[in-house]
Every structure is written in structure tokens, then in C-alpha cells.
Design an enzyme around this catalytic site. Structure first.
Site, mmCIF file in Angstrom:
data_model
loop_
_atom_site.group_PDB
_atom_site.id
_atom_site.type_symbol
_atom_site.label_atom_id
_atom_site.label_comp_id
_atom_site.label_asym_id
_atom_site.label_seq_id
_atom_site.Cartn_x
_atom_site.Cartn_y
_atom_site.Cartn_z
ATOM 1 N N LYS A 62 -1.962 15.890 -9.603
ATOM 2 C CA LYS A 62 -1.078 15.641 -10.739
ATOM 3 C C LYS A 62 -0.228 16.870 -11.068
ATOM 4 C CE LYS A 62 -1.891 11.352 -11.493
ATOM 5 N NZ LYS A 62 -0.797 10.376 -11.258
ATOM 6 N N ASN A 87 3.568 4.498 -10.513
ATOM 7 C CA ASN A 87 2.337 4.471 -11.307
ATOM 8 C C ASN A 87 1.078 4.411 -10.454
ATOM 9 O OD1 ASN A 87 0.589 3.720 -13.777
ATOM 10 N ND2 ASN A 87 0.321 1.978 -12.382
ATOM 11 N N ASP A 104 0.875 -1.161 0.000
ATOM 12 C CA ASP A 104 0.000 0.000 0.000
ATOM 13 C C ASP A 104 0.913 1.213 0.000
ATOM 14 O OD1 ASP A 104 -1.586 2.198 0.706
ATOM 15 O OD2 ASP A 104 -2.955 0.970 1.894
ATOM 16 N N SER A 107 2.186 10.620 -14.594
ATOM 17 C CA SER A 107 1.271 11.718 -14.308
ATOM 18 C C SER A 107 0.032 11.554 -15.189
ATOM 19 C CB SER A 107 1.977 13.056 -14.557
ATOM 20 O OG SER A 107 1.113 14.142 -14.344
ATOM 21 N N ILE A 146 -6.805 6.615 -21.751
ATOM 22 C CA ILE A 146 -6.319 5.238 -21.823
ATOM 23 C C ILE A 146 -7.423 4.294 -21.370
ATOM 24 C CG2 ILE A 146 -4.494 3.650 -21.122
ATOM 25 C CD1 ILE A 146 -3.481 6.119 -22.627
ATOM 26 N N TYR A 170 -7.989 15.738 -8.109
ATOM 27 C CA TYR A 170 -7.152 14.860 -8.928
ATOM 28 C C TYR A 170 -6.163 15.690 -9.737
ATOM 29 C CZ TYR A 170 -5.650 11.749 -12.647
ATOM 30 O OH TYR A 170 -4.880 11.043 -13.532
ATOM 31 N N THR A 189 -8.559 1.756 -19.348
ATOM 32 C CA THR A 189 -8.270 1.004 -18.127
ATOM 33 C C THR A 189 -9.483 1.066 -17.207
ATOM 34 O OG1 THR A 189 -7.439 2.834 -16.760
ATOM 35 C CG2 THR A 189 -5.879 1.830 -18.289
#
Length: 275
Positions: A150, A81, A54, A132, A179, A146, A181
């Protein structure tokens, strides 16, 4: 090409998983770390090492770094990441959620960097890759915390790069675009729970529906995580990598739009409102 000892966080899915496998395919020794260690079976089968971690737990970070050093005596590559996201209006989002987000996106990676830096300095070599987002440079509605995290990660990386260049350490920022995901799988739920019933409800519902449509569309033009993974591999294997890599669907377009328009023009473009 020399074999590098690599640590990739958030390696149980998405970009982290793809990156760990790509580094393995290239012949490097890879340790993937994530909370959901049970999801890293493919990494183990490919010859990698899966570690439970974690990123917000000091003991976990120390244990993972020590495990790699005990096994190999060095760490050559750190890919930060692991990340999280919160969607909601500034007025509605509890600061407890914002603090937790910063722990995952900023302070956890920063602490991991502190733990590996003495060894990279001693080696006088190493590469730190911070994943990032185009959100490290731009911002959109209902995601302030968020984007703030970043932006912070990118400023942190810039300073780190200048401080550590004297020791032969490279610091690289990756700015993925859209992306494909599961990273934002809970976006619609968050938007509705946090901001769906107040002053920002209409905006939240519009964005929630757009997020759901994107997640369910098999023909979405969103890029596969593999395109980010190959970019990270290129940076890791370069003698002099770029300081930033922009990769993925709409990444260049959105960044160029932000750079070429005034703030109010960009606001209007992304909210479809009147300048």
C-alpha cells in the site's frame, strides 16, 4: 452532470461492490470486474455490467478494457479496488506469498492503468481512483508485506498524478480506515498458520483473537463500505477532487497519531510495549 463510463475492480464484494452500486445509483454506466463474477448478480440487476477478471492476468485486463471501449468508445473512470492481504511476521512469511501480494495490489493495478492511459490522454480527461488504506501511510505488526504494497501504491499514485495532470487526468488515493467487509476474513487463520508456532507466536495469537472478536461482533463500530463508496462518488464527480480522501472509523485518528508521535512512541502505542 455528464454520464461517465466507469470500471471498478474487485466489485464482487465489500468496497468495490458498494462503489459500483453507488456509481450506478448516480446515473453512471458501470462495469464491475472480479474473479468471482457469480457474486455480482446485484450489480447486474441494478443495471450494471459484470465482467470476469483476474487482475494478475494480462489477457483478462486487455479483454475487459477492449470490451468497454468497443461498447462505448471511451473510459472515464477507473477505480482500482481489487486487493489482497497477507498477515505474518517478516521472518516467517514466504517471499512467494509476498510476490503474489504485490502482483495483486501493485503490478495488476499498474498494468490496468497502463492500458487505459492512452485513451484517457486522447480524451484529455479521466479519473483514476486507487483504493489504498491508512496502511498506505502507517504500518502495524505482522502485516509488513500488505503495508509495503500500500505504501508502494501511494507513491506510484503520487508520481502518476504529476505525470498525467498535463493531460487533464485526475489521480485520487482513497485511504479507508476500519471497514466492515470480508476482506480480512482469513486474518486469524493466516496469523496462526504463518507465525503461530514460532518466535512471534504470542503476538500472532493475540492479534488472531482480536481479529476473530472483531469479525464476530455485531456491534463493531467499523464503518460500512457505503461510506467509502460515497466518498469515491464525490471524487469521481468533482471537477477538481482532492488528491487523498481519508474515510472510515479511526482513519483520521490513527493517521494523526502516526503524524504527531515519534516512531518509537507510535510503536509503543500500537503494540502496548515500552517506548
Amino acid at each position: 452532470m455528464s454520464v461517465k463510463i466507469c470500471l471498478v475492480t474487485g466489485a464482487s464484494s465489500g468496497i468495490g461492490h458498494a462503489t459500483a452500486l453507488e456509481l450506478l445509483r448516480a446515473g453512471h454506466i458501470v462495469y464491475g470486474a472480479a474473479r468471482r463474477v457469480h457474486l455480482m448478480g446485484a450489480l447486474r440487476e441494478a443495471g450494471g455490467h459484470a465482467l470476469a477478471m483476474d487482475v494478475t492476468e494480462e489477457d483478462d485486463l486487455r479483454r475487459v478494457v477492449r470490451t468497454i471501449l468497443d461498447a462505448h468508445g471511451r473510459i472515464d473512470v477507473l477505480v482500482n479496488n481489487a486487493g489482497a492481504v497477507v498477515h505474518g511476521a517478516v521472518e516467517d512469511t514466504p517471499l512467494t506469498m509476498a510476490r503474489e501480494l504485490f502482483e495483486v495490489n501493485v503490478f495488476g493495478p499498474a498494468r490496468l492503468i497502463q492500458l487505459v492511459l492512452p485513451h484517457l490522454r486522447q480524451q484529455r480527461s479521466g479519473t483514476i481512483v486507487n483504493v489504498s488504506s491508512i496502511g498506505g501511510e502507517i504500518a502495524l505488526p505482522l502485516g509488513a508485506w500488505y503495508y509495503a504494497s500500500k505504501h508502494a501504491q501511494e507513491a506510484f499514485s503520487d508520481t502518476l498524478r504529476m505525470e498525467t495532470a498535463q493531460f487533464g487526468i485526475e489521480v485520487v488515493v482513497i485511504q479507508p480506515g476500519i471497514i466492515r467487509t470480508d476482506f480480512e476474513a482469513g486474518s486469524a487463520r493466516q496469523l496462526r498458520e504463518i507465525s503461530g508456532h514460532g518466535a512471534y507466536g504470542e503476538m500472532a495469537e493475540t492479534m488472531a483473537q482480536a481479529a476473530e472478536a472483531a469479525m464476530s461482533d455485531p456491534n463493531s463500530p467499523a464503518s460500512d463500505p457505503h461510506v467509502v463508496a460515497t466518498t469515491i462518488l464525490r471524487a469521481v464527480e468533482s471537477d477538481r477532487p482532492q488528491t487523498r480522501y481519508v474515510v472510515g472509523w479511526q482513519a483520521e485518528a490513527l493517521l494523526n497519531l502516526n503524524r504527531s508521535l515519534s516512531d518509537r512512541e507510535f510503536d509503543a502505542a500500537v503494540t502496548r510495549s515500552r517506548p
